[in-house]
Design an enzyme around this catalytic site. Sequence first.
Site, PDB file in Angstrom:
ATOM      1  CB  CYS A   1      -0.869   0.054   1.254  1.00 36.08           C
ATOM      2  SG  CYS A   1      -2.144  -1.194   1.339  1.00 36.08           S
TER       3      CYS A   1
ATOM      4  CD  GLU B   1      -2.424   3.841   3.003  1.00 37.40           C
ATOM      5  OE1 GLU B   1      -1.944   3.269   2.014  1.00 37.40           O
ATOM      6  OE2 GLU B   1      -3.618   3.763   3.315  1.00 37.40           O
TER       7      GLU B   1
HETATM    8  N1  THU Z   1      -4.263   0.371  -1.239  1.00 33.86           N
HETATM    9  C1  THU Z   1      -3.449   1.333  -0.690  1.00 33.86           C
HETATM   10  O1  THU Z   1      -2.409   1.693  -1.264  1.00 33.86           O
HETATM   11  N2  THU Z   1      -3.802   1.862   0.495  1.00 33.86           N
HETATM   12  C2  THU Z   1      -4.929   1.536   1.188  1.00 33.86           C
HETATM   13  O2  THU Z   1      -5.133   2.032   2.285  1.00 33.86           O
HETATM   14  C3  THU Z   1      -5.895   0.602   0.622  1.00 33.86           C
HETATM   15  C4  THU Z   1      -5.486  -0.085  -0.612  1.00 33.86           C
HETATM   16  C5  THU Z   1      -3.871  -0.220  -2.510  1.00 33.86           C
HETATM   17  C6  THU Z   1      -3.473  -1.662  -2.429  1.00 33.86           C
HETATM   18  C7  THU Z   1      -3.738  -2.123  -3.850  1.00 33.86           C
HETATM   19  O3  THU Z   1      -2.604  -1.807  -4.643  1.00 33.86           O
HETATM   20  C8  THU Z   1      -4.897  -1.254  -4.306  1.00 33.86           C
HETATM   21  O4  THU Z   1      -4.955  -0.162  -3.414  1.00 33.86           O
HETATM   22  C9  THU Z   1      -6.236  -1.970  -4.311  1.00 33.86           C
HETATM   23  O5  THU Z   1      -6.475  -2.580  -3.080  1.00 33.86           O
END
Ligand code: THU
Length: 162
Positions: free
Chosen positions: A73, A75
């Site tokens: 993710c 974050e």
């Molecule tokens: N994702 C994030 O980067 N941060 C979040 O808090 C939720 C989900 C990303 C993970 C994945 O690459 C995409 O969003 C779909 O889940």
Amino acid sequence: MLKKQLNITYEEYNSDNELPLQLQNLVQQARKISEQAYAPYSRFRVGAAVLLSDNTVVLGNNQENASYPEGLCAERVAVFAAMANHAETNIKAIAICSNPMDFETNVPLSPCGACRQVLAEYEHKSNQHITILLCSLKGHIILINSVKDMLPFHFSAENLSE
Ligand code: THU
């Protein structure tokens, strides 16, 4: 038996310019870096901007992989980069913005549980609240004053010993 209740407080904004300037900038940087996310599989791009106690800003975005679970993710990309390179600082705030490729939304991004746990670690370590800004591309923003409000009953270093 004792019934207890937890209350959380958060703030809602309809546009960036209702925020203090430093946080407006942070939101804008999170939006901008979301454009460079590597999200070919989900097509759901996310950007994160971490504001450190020395006012450095460290950016990250989600990085996906053909082996799906190996992605990370936005974050955690941003927070780990920040703490790897500026270990002597604390995290003051993080702005997180979703930027889906296939639809538009005004719903601010809600961070996954794993990212909340990672943020909780650094809030606990520094003993300083981290301000979390959950953003949409269109301008709706939710501001939460502490990771504790997003992840009550979280696991921390205190649970590892007596
Ligand atoms: N994702 C994030 O980067 N941060 C979040 O808090 C939720 C989900 C990303 C993970 C994945 O690459 C995409 O969003 C779909 O889940």
